[in-house]
Design an enzyme around this catalytic site. Structure first.
Site, PDB file in Angstrom:
ATOM      1  N   SER A 148      38.567  41.657  33.921  1.00  0.00           N
ATOM      2  CA  SER A 148      39.172  42.007  32.441  1.00  0.00           C
ATOM      3  C   SER A 148      38.747  40.690  31.664  1.00  0.00           C
ATOM      4  O   SER A 148      38.545  39.594  32.129  1.00  0.00           O
ATOM      5  CB  SER A 148      40.591  41.995  32.422  1.00  0.00           C
ATOM      6  OG  SER A 148      41.350  41.793  31.351  1.00  0.00           O
ATOM      7  N   TYR A 168      48.230  37.989  35.868  1.00  0.00           N
ATOM      8  CA  TYR A 168      47.118  39.025  35.728  1.00  0.00           C
ATOM      9  C   TYR A 168      45.873  38.418  35.555  1.00  0.00           C
ATOM     10  O   TYR A 168      44.630  38.777  36.257  1.00  0.00           O
ATOM     11  CB  TYR A 168      47.340  39.901  34.410  1.00  0.00           C
ATOM     12  CG  TYR A 168      46.445  41.098  34.382  1.00  0.00           C
ATOM     13  CD1 TYR A 168      46.400  42.265  35.189  1.00  0.00           C
ATOM     14  CD2 TYR A 168      45.640  40.988  33.297  1.00  0.00           C
ATOM     15  CE1 TYR A 168      45.620  43.171  35.181  1.00  0.00           C
ATOM     16  CE2 TYR A 168      44.611  42.188  32.994  1.00  0.00           C
ATOM     17  CZ  TYR A 168      44.745  43.307  33.949  1.00  0.00           C
ATOM     18  OH  TYR A 168      43.854  44.217  33.892  1.00  0.00           O
TER      19      TYR A 168
END
Length: 275
Positions: free
Chosen positions: A149, A162
């Protein structure tokens, strides 16, 4: 449609919804037998049935990526059923609303949120590779595609766990490519930007979408299909000379200076000839 993946066996994790379902469907259309893996077995079964209804080959397997015994057992069953594993898409990630509420800046970060992010987003892909790689190597090699990501590339004020887990996944991919490339294993990672999945369409306010679009270099936000096409390419022999790579798939979101949009607005307001 061309079927460049004919005869290949692919595993897609987190395949019961969103990007995972889109990837699984496209790999199956291109000829692969696709194993849709998801912690929610019923959800995976529904997605697999929809793919089979198109005439493609797909089955569902339910297992928890945080449980090593379940990962090992699932891989063993897949290898026994099909005799080979050629493609892995490590797509699954843990990001619920409850997790978001705990995954804050470092001072306020809940330790259990950190542990859960790493358990699913890094340890899970590592375990799947650990148990699938011997079968892949024995079958002549294969392609592993990891979904990272933009949070794994750039800092933010929140989502510490994350983002850190996605950064770790990037280097895991490079280690696998380095260790097994000579044995015909390709391991690449895509850094996915904001895409209009069903969940994003329903839950992200339009104002937020407008801000994100302003920072894209493309004229529109991406879709799960855009991600699926990149995964399918990396899974194919057409990408045989790509190994250990990090490929942003984000409409150019991470390609420009952070101040670009602010300066564009400033130029529009006062005129560039006055600066």
């Amino acid at each position: 449609m061309s079927r460049p993946l004919e005869g290949k066996v692919a595993i897609v994790t987190g395949a019961g919804q969103g990007i995972g379902t889109e990837v699984a469907g496209l790999l199956a259309q291109r000829g692969a037998t696709v194993v849709l893996a998801d912690i929610n077995a019923d959800r995976a079964a529904g997605a697999a049935a929809a793919i089979r209804a198109t005439g493609a080959s797909a089955v569902a397997v339910g297992f928890d990526l945080t449980r090593e015994d379940q990962v090992a057992d699932a891989v063993a069953r897949i290898a026994a059923d099909y005799g080979r594993i050629d493609i892995i898409h490590n797509n699954a990630a843990f990001q619920t609303e409850a997790q978001r509420q705990q995954d804050l800046d470092v001072i306020h970060l809940q330790t259990q949120a950190w542990d859960m992010a790493f358990a699913v987003n890094v340890r899970g892909p590592m375990l799947l590779c650990k148990y699938a790689l011997p079968t892949m190597i024995a079958g002549g090699g294969g392609s592993i595609i990891h979904s990272s990501s933009g949070f794994g590339l750039l800092g933010e004020t929140t989502l510490t766990a994350y983002g850190s887990s996605k950064a770790a996944l990037i280097n895991l991919s490079r280690f696998i490519a380095t260790q097994y490339g000579k044995q015909h294993i390709r391991s690449n990672v895509i850094a996915i930007g904001f895409v209009l999945s069903d969940n994003a369409v329903e839950t992200v306010p339009q104002a937020a979408k407008d801000v994100l679009l302003a920072h894209h270099l493309s004229p529109a936000l991406g879709t799960p299909e855009d991600i699926a096409h990149v995964v399918a390419f990396l899974a194919s022999d057409e990408a045989r000379f790509i190994n250990g790579a990090l490929i942003p798939v984000d409409g150019g979101f991470t390609a420009h200076q952070p101040s670009m949009v602010d300066f564009q607005r400033l130029f529009a307001e006062v005129g560039s000839n006055k600066l």
